[in-house]
Design a protein around this motif. Structure first.
Motif, PDB file in Angstrom:
ATOM      1  N   PRO A  19       0.805  -1.235   0.000  1.00 42.44           N
ATOM      2  CA  PRO A  19       0.000   0.000   0.000  1.00 42.44           C
ATOM      3  C   PRO A  19       0.836   1.283   0.000  1.00 42.44           C
ATOM      4  CG  PRO A  19      -0.829  -1.564   1.612  1.00 42.44           C
ATOM      5  CD  PRO A  19       0.484  -2.090   1.152  1.00 42.44           C
ATOM      6  N   LEU A  20       2.098   1.180   0.433  1.00 42.51           N
ATOM      7  CA  LEU A  20       2.938   2.374   0.537  1.00 42.51           C
ATOM      8  C   LEU A  20       3.933   2.502  -0.606  1.00 42.51           C
ATOM      9  CD1 LEU A  20       3.715   2.282   4.373  1.00 42.51           C
ATOM     10  CD2 LEU A  20       1.828   3.420   3.184  1.00 42.51           C
ATOM     11  N   GLU A  21       3.862   1.603  -1.581  1.00 42.32           N
ATOM     12  CA  GLU A  21       4.841   1.594  -2.651  1.00 42.32           C
ATOM     13  C   GLU A  21       4.432   2.445  -3.852  1.00 42.32           C
ATOM     14  OE1 GLU A  21       8.068  -0.078  -3.276  1.00 42.32           O
ATOM     15  OE2 GLU A  21       7.910   0.295  -1.127  1.00 42.32           O
ATOM     16  N   GLY A  22       3.218   2.928  -3.861  1.00 45.39           N
ATOM     17  CA  GLY A  22       2.745   3.677  -5.022  1.00 45.39           C
ATOM     18  C   GLY A  22       3.381   5.055  -5.137  1.00 45.39           C
ATOM     19  N   ASP A  23       3.054   5.721  -6.245  1.00 42.86           N
ATOM     20  CA  ASP A  23       3.590   7.062  -6.490  1.00 42.86           C
ATOM     21  C   ASP A  23       2.802   8.154  -5.771  1.00 42.86           C
ATOM     22  OD1 ASP A  23       5.517   5.998  -8.164  1.00 42.86           O
ATOM     23  OD2 ASP A  23       4.235   6.153  -9.942  1.00 42.86           O
ATOM     24  N   GLY A  24       1.636   7.803  -5.268  1.00 42.82           N
ATOM     25  CA  GLY A  24       0.799   8.805  -4.620  1.00 42.82           C
ATOM     26  C   GLY A  24       1.309   9.184  -3.241  1.00 42.82           C
ATOM     27  N   SER A  25       0.547  10.043  -2.603  1.00 37.29           N
ATOM     28  CA  SER A  25       0.926  10.547  -1.290  1.00 37.29           C
ATOM     29  C   SER A  25       0.808   9.453  -0.231  1.00 37.29           C
ATOM     30  CB  SER A  25       0.021  11.723  -0.898  1.00 37.29           C
ATOM     31  OG  SER A  25       0.110  12.006   0.468  1.00 37.29           O
ATOM     32  N   LEU A  26       1.872   9.273   0.555  1.00 36.97           N
ATOM     33  CA  LEU A  26       1.830   8.333   1.666  1.00 36.97           C
ATOM     34  C   LEU A  26       0.817   8.796   2.706  1.00 36.97           C
ATOM     35  CD1 LEU A  26       4.678   6.501   3.414  1.00 36.97           C
ATOM     36  CD2 LEU A  26       3.361   8.083   4.801  1.00 36.97           C
ATOM     37  N   LEU A  27       0.733  10.104   2.925  1.00 36.83           N
ATOM     38  CA  LEU A  27      -0.227  10.630   3.895  1.00 36.83           C
ATOM     39  C   LEU A  27      -1.657  10.334   3.462  1.00 36.83           C
ATOM     40  CD1 LEU A  27       1.425  14.077   4.754  1.00 36.83           C
ATOM     41  CD2 LEU A  27       1.634  11.916   5.995  1.00 36.83           C
ATOM     42  N   ASP A  28      -1.928  10.426   2.161  1.00 33.09           N
ATOM     43  CA  ASP A  28      -3.267  10.090   1.660  1.00 33.09           C
ATOM     44  C   ASP A  28      -3.581   8.612   1.887  1.00 33.09           C
ATOM     45  OD1 ASP A  28      -3.860  12.636   0.849  1.00 33.09           O
ATOM     46  OD2 ASP A  28      -3.294  12.325  -1.248  1.00 33.09           O
ATOM     47  N   THR A  29      -2.571   7.760   1.672  1.00 31.16           N
ATOM     48  CA  THR A  29      -2.773   6.323   1.874  1.00 31.16           C
ATOM     49  C   THR A  29      -3.131   6.031   3.323  1.00 31.16           C
ATOM     50  OG1 THR A  29      -1.198   5.803   0.104  1.00 31.16           O
ATOM     51  CG2 THR A  29      -1.693   4.056   1.677  1.00 31.16           C
ATOM     52  N   ILE A  30      -2.411   6.646   4.247  1.00 35.20           N
ATOM     53  CA  ILE A  30      -2.689   6.425   5.669  1.00 35.20           C
ATOM     54  C   ILE A  30      -4.063   6.972   6.032  1.00 35.20           C
ATOM     55  CG2 ILE A  30      -1.888   6.914   8.010  1.00 35.20           C
ATOM     56  CD1 ILE A  30       0.934   7.304   6.753  1.00 35.20           C
ATOM     57  N   LYS A  31      -4.440   8.073   5.397  1.00 35.91           N
ATOM     58  CA  LYS A  31      -5.761   8.650   5.672  1.00 35.91           C
ATOM     59  C   LYS A  31      -6.869   7.649   5.361  1.00 35.91           C
ATOM     60  CE  LYS A  31      -8.807  11.859   6.536  1.00 35.91           C
ATOM     61  NZ  LYS A  31      -9.110  12.185   7.947  1.00 35.91           N
ATOM     62  N   GLN A  32      -6.647   6.816   4.350  1.00 37.16           N
ATOM     63  CA  GLN A  32      -7.668   5.849   3.942  1.00 37.16           C
ATOM     64  C   GLN A  32      -7.651   4.597   4.814  1.00 37.16           C
ATOM     65  OE1 GLN A  32      -9.976   6.578   1.626  1.00 37.16           O
ATOM     66  NE2 GLN A  32      -8.952   8.591   1.603  1.00 37.16           N
ATOM     67  N   LYS A  33      -6.475   4.185   5.272  1.00 36.39           N
ATOM     68  CA  LYS A  33      -6.390   2.912   6.002  1.00 36.39           C
ATOM     69  C   LYS A  33      -5.121   2.858   6.846  1.00 36.39           C
ATOM     70  CE  LYS A  33      -6.374  -2.128   5.202  1.00 36.39           C
ATOM     71  NZ  LYS A  33      -7.147  -2.390   6.414  1.00 36.39           N
ATOM     72  N   ASP A  34      -5.244   2.291   8.053  1.00 32.55           N
ATOM     73  CA  ASP A  34      -4.077   2.104   8.918  1.00 32.55           C
ATOM     74  C   ASP A  34      -3.030   1.232   8.239  1.00 32.55           C
ATOM     75  OD1 ASP A  34      -5.464   3.496  10.821  1.00 32.55           O
ATOM     76  OD2 ASP A  34      -5.619   1.851  12.258  1.00 32.55           O
ATOM     77  N   VAL A  35      -1.763   1.480   8.592  1.00 33.00           N
ATOM     78  CA  VAL A  35      -0.658   0.617   8.172  1.00 33.00           C
ATOM     79  C   VAL A  35       0.175   0.298   9.408  1.00 33.00           C
ATOM     80  CG1 VAL A  35       1.411   0.393   6.758  1.00 33.00           C
ATOM     81  CG2 VAL A  35      -0.582   1.608   5.852  1.00 33.00           C
ATOM     82  N   LEU A  36       0.449  -0.992   9.627  1.00 33.02           N
ATOM     83  CA  LEU A  36       1.312  -1.417  10.726  1.00 33.02           C
ATOM     84  C   LEU A  36       2.575  -2.021  10.137  1.00 33.02           C
ATOM     85  CD1 LEU A  36       1.617  -1.772  13.830  1.00 33.02           C
ATOM     86  CD2 LEU A  36       0.665  -4.068  13.541  1.00 33.02           C
ATOM     87  N   LEU A  37       3.727  -1.412  10.455  1.00 36.08           N
ATOM     88  CA  LEU A  37       5.014  -1.876   9.946  1.00 36.08           C
ATOM     89  C   LEU A  37       5.726  -2.729  10.990  1.00 36.08           C
ATOM     90  CD1 LEU A  37       6.413   1.411   8.334  1.00 36.08           C
ATOM     91  CD2 LEU A  37       5.164  -0.444   7.217  1.00 36.08           C
TER      92      LEU A  37
END
Length: 661
Positions: A301-319
Motif C-alpha cells: 500500500p505504501l509503494e505507489g507514487d501517490g501521497s503516503l499521507l493520503d494512503t494512511i488517511k484511507q487505512k491504517d498501516v502497521l510496519l
C-alpha cells in the motif's frame, strides 16, 4: 512476594549474549560481534548500576547485600569471555585467514609497516608521562580511556595513553593480519621513554559513575544537561581494570596513587575495551562467516507514487521493522515537510541517529513555514550530547523545542501531522515501539502504526498540548485518554484492570490468557497482579529480553530471545474471553517507565494487523533454536526440541512470514 534481583537478572541477559559468542551455530564474524556487545553492555553496567550496588553494600547487612554475588557472577562471566575469545574465536578467525595478534610477537615482515604507522600516524596523539607514585597524583584518568603503565629499570614508572578515540583500535596489515593499536605503541616504548630500559608494561582503564541527577543543577535545563555531561566524565571510579599479570605491589601503588578503593579493583586481560572488536576488520571468502542478507520487504500500500499521507488517511498501516522497510517513516516526515497543505508537525525525540534524515526533514519543514514542535528528551542517557546538538540546530531553523519535563522523561515514540484542506483538518499519527532512528531501525525489531484513527490522533494532539502547557488531561476538563494508554494518566490503571479481568474470567471457568513481550519487567505492582492472575488460573506467557524480576511458577512461563536482531518491541495481548485486546508501545514495566516517564501504548484495532501481531508472537513462542527458558534462578535453559520436531528460529520465521504478506 518472590522477586529476582534486577542486577542479577540483567547479568543473566548479558550471559546469554556471551552464550551467542560461544555458539558454533552462530556465524563466526557474528560471534565476534556478540562478544563486543557483551563487553559494551558490561561497561554500561559498571557506569550505571555498580555505583548503586556499591552504595547499598555500605548500608545493608552483609547477608542481604547483593554486591558480592554480583562480583562473583562478573568474575565467572569474564573468565568465560576470555576463554571464548582466546580458545575459540581467535583460532577460528585464524583458520579463516584473519590473524589478530593477541600478545604475540609481531612477525619480522610486519615490523616495518607497524613502525611507519607509529611514527607517521600514532605518535602525534601520544602524551607519555613519568609517574612519581610516592608523590601526590599528577594526572586524571579519563573515563573508559586506555592507558599503558610502563615499568622502568630505575624503579620509576611511566604512563602513556592509547588514543583509541582518535584512531582505529586495529591496524590492518598485509595478508589479513591485524594488530592492536596498543601493541603498535608497545613496540616503541623505548622511543617514548628514552635512556630508560623498559622492564614491564601493563594496560589499565578506569570506568566512572555515569549516574548524575540532572535535578542537582540550577538554571536552564539545557545548561543543566551540558554541565552534567562534563561532570559525568569526572565521576567517581566504579572500576579500575588492570592487566592480571601486573605485580600486586604495583597494582596497590597505582590504586593508592589514583585513589582507587579495593572494591573497585578488577583484574582483566592484556587488552581492555574489547567492545572495539565490533570494529575488527574481518574479511573472508567464506559467506558462512556472516549472517546471510535479509533485505527488508516492501509494503504494497505504501509503494505507489501517490501521497503516503493520503494512503494512511484511507487505512491504517502497521510496519514490522527491520523485516519491512523503514524508508516509509522517513518518507512520512519528508512528505509532511514539503506538502503545502500540512500546517503543523509534532514529534517526540528520545534517541535519534547522528546524521538523522528525520531531523533534517523537521528543519526543512520549519523553513518551509510550517509550525513544527519537537519534544527533545535531553535526559536520554548517553544520547544527551547528540540530542543537544540537534535541538540547537532545530531551534536555529525555527522549530519550537520543548526541553523535557521536570521530574519526568518523555520516552514515548509518537508524531502527529495536521493537514488542512479547505475547512477540513486531517490528523495523521505515527506511534512506535522504538525510537525515530534510521540507524538502529536496521537491527532493532519494532512495530510502527501509521493511522488517521480519529480517537487516537485526537488523543495524540491532547498529549502534545499537555507537554506544551502542563494542563493535565482529566474527565472534568473534557480532555482525557481513552484509546491511548499514557503513563502518568491511565496506563497503570488500564493494564491492571485488564489483568484483573482475565483473573475474573478464569475464576468463572472462562478461557483466560495473557501474553506480554517486554525489554524489562521489574515493577512490583504489576508483578503482583500477574502472580494473582496466575493463582486464579490465567495462563501467562512472558517474553522478556533483559531485566526480569518475576519468578516463574505454575501458570507463568518465561522465555528470552537473543539473536541477530535486538528484540525491542513491547506487546500486550489479553484474551478477553475471545474478544482479544492487543496493545503495543514504548513502556516497559519498570518503576521508571510507569512512574517517572511519559510513555504511550496504543491499541491495534484493525483485525488483519491484530492477527499479524498474534502470529508474530506465536512464532516467537515456538522458537526452539535461539529461545531460552528462564528458571527460578534466572538461568538461561535452552528450549528442548523433541525428536522429529522441526527447528523454529523466530527471527527467520518472522522474516518469512512478513515477506508473505
Amino acid at each position: 512476594m518472590p522477586l529476582n534481583d534486577r542486577d542479577l537478572s540483567w547479568l543473566s541477559f548479558n550471559h546469554r549474549v556471551l552464550g551467542m559468542a560461544a555458539d558454533p551455530q552462530v556465524p563466526l564474524f557474528e560471534r565476534v560481534r556478540f562478544l563486543s556487545i557483551f563487553s559494551s553492555n558490561l561497561d554500561e553496567f559498571f557506569r550505571v548500576r555498580m555505583p548503586a550496588l556499591m552504595a547499598l553494600h555500605h548500608i545493608e547487612e552483609a547477608d542481604t547485600a547483593v554486591l558480592p554475588t554480583v562480583q562473583e557472577e562478573l568474575k565467572k562471566q569474564l573468565q568465560e569471555f576470555g576463554q571464548t575469545l582466546t580458545k575459540q574465536l581467535l583460532p577460528a578467525l585464524k583458520a579463516e585467514g584473519v590473524h589478530l595478534y593477541y600478545g604475540e610477537e609481531i612477525d619480522a615482515a610486519n615490523k616495518k609497516p607497524v613502525k611507519d604507522y607509529f611514527y607517521n600516524t600514532v605518535l602525534g596523539f601520544l602524551q607519555p608521562l613519568t609517574l612519581e607514585l610516592d608523590k601526590p597524583v599528577e594526572m586524571f584518568l579519563e573515563n573508559n580511556a586506555l592507558y599503558l603503565i610502563v615499568c622502568l629499570e630505575d624503579g620509576r614508572h611511566g604512563i602513556v595513553n592509547i588514543p583509541s578515540s582518535n584512531l582505529p583500535r586495529f591496524l590492518r596489515l598485509p595478508d589479513k593480519q591485524i594488530v592492536f593499536l596498543d601493541d603498535v605503541i608497545r613496540e616503541h616504548l623505548d622511543f617514548l621513554f628514552p635512556h630508560k630500559k623498559v622492564t614491564g608494561c601493563y594496560s589499565i582503564k578506569v570506568t566512572r559513575d555515569a549516574e548524575i541527577d540532572v535535578e542537582e543543577f540550577s538554571g536552564h535545563l539545557l545548561d543543566k544537561v551540558e554541565d552534567m555531561l562534563i561532570k559525568r566524565q569526572l565521576g567517581v571510579p566504579t572500576r579500575f581494570l588492570y592487566d592480571a599479570r601486573m605485580p600486586d605491589e604495583l597494582r596497590d601503588s597505582l590504586a593508592a596513587y589514583f585513589r582507587i578503593a579495593n572494591v573497585e579493583l578488577a583484574a582483566g586481560g592484556r587488552y581492555h575495551n574489547l567492545k572495539d572488536l565490533a570494529e575488527l576488520p574481518m574479511q573472508s571468502g567464506n559467506s558462512a562467516c556472516a549472517y546471510p542478507p535479509m533485505p527488508a520487504a516492501p509494503v504494497a500500500p505504501l509503494e505507489g507514487d501517490g501521497s503516503l499521507l493520503d494512503t494512511i488517511k484511507q487505512k491504517d498501516v502497521l510496519l514490522h521493522v527491520p523485516y519491512q522497510k523503514y524508508d516509509y517513516i522517513v518518507r512520512y516526515f519528508n512528505e509532511a515537510a514539503t506538502d503545502p497543505d500540512v500546517k503543523e508537525i509534532y514529534v517526540t525525540l528520545y534517541r535519534v541517529a547522528s546524521g538523522s534524515q528525520i531531523v533534517h526533514a523537521l528543519i526543512s519543514a520549519a523553513k518551509n513555514g510550517k509550525q513544527v514542535t519537537v519534544m527533545v528528551e535531553l535526559k536520554a542517557r548517553f544520547d544527551e550530547a547528540n540530542n543537544i546538538r540537534w535541538a540547537k540546530r532545530m531551534k536555529e531553523a525555527g522549530v519550537k523545542i520543548l526541553y523535557s519535563i521536570p521530574g519526568l522523561k518523555v520516552h514515548a515514540k509518537v508524531a502527529l501531522v495536521k493537514r488542512k484542506r479547505g475547512f477540513h483538518w486531517d490528523h495523521i499519527g505515527l506511534l512506535a515501539t522504538g525510537n525515530f532512528n534510521e540507524s538502529t531501525a536496521r537491527f532493532y525489531t519494532d512495530h510502527i502504526l501509521l493511522t488517521a484513527h480519529k480517537g487516537i490522533t485526537q488523543e495524540l494532539e491532547l498529549l502534545f498540548v499537555y507537554m506544551q502547557t502542563g494542563i493535565t488531561p482529566t474527565r472534568y476538563n473534557f480532555m482525557h485518554f481513552e484509546d491511548l494508554l499514557v503513563a502518568q494518566f491511565n496506563l497503570v490503571d488500564r493494564f491492571t484492570a485488564m489483568i484483573r479481568r482475565e483473573a475474573e474470567n478464569a475464576r468463572k471457568g472462562l478461557p483466560a490468557r495473557i501474553v506480554i513481550k517486554l525489554n524489562n519487567l521489574q515493577e512490583k505492582q504489576m508483578i503482583a497482579e500477574l502472580y494473582a492472575a496466575a493463582d486464579a488460573g490465567v495462563e501467562i506467557d512472558l517474553i522478556v529480553r533483559s531485566i526480569c524480576c518475576i519468578v516463574p511458577r505454575k501458570g507463568i512461563r518465561l522465555r528470552r530471545i537473543v539473536d541477530r536482531y535486538l528484540e525491542h518491541a513491547r506487546i500486550f495481548i489479553f484474551h478477553n474471553n475471545g474478544e482479544e485486546e492487543v496493545y503495543m508501545g514504548s513502556a516497559d514495566w519498570m518503576n521508571r517507565n510507569l512512574h517517572r516517564r511519559i510513555e504511550v501504548c496504543f491499541p491495534v484495532y484493525d483485525p488483519v494487523y491484530r492477527q499479524q501481531v498474534k502470529d508474530i508472537i506465536n512464532i516467537q513462542l515456538a522458537d526452539n533454536t535461539n529461545a531460552v527458558i528462564l528458571d527460578a534462578q534466572i538461568r538461561n535453559i535452552p528450549v528442548t526440541r523433541e525428536p522429529g520436531e522441526p527447528a523454529v528460529n523466530a527471527q527467520k520465521g518472522i522474516y518469512a512470514y512478513v515477506h508473505q504478506r
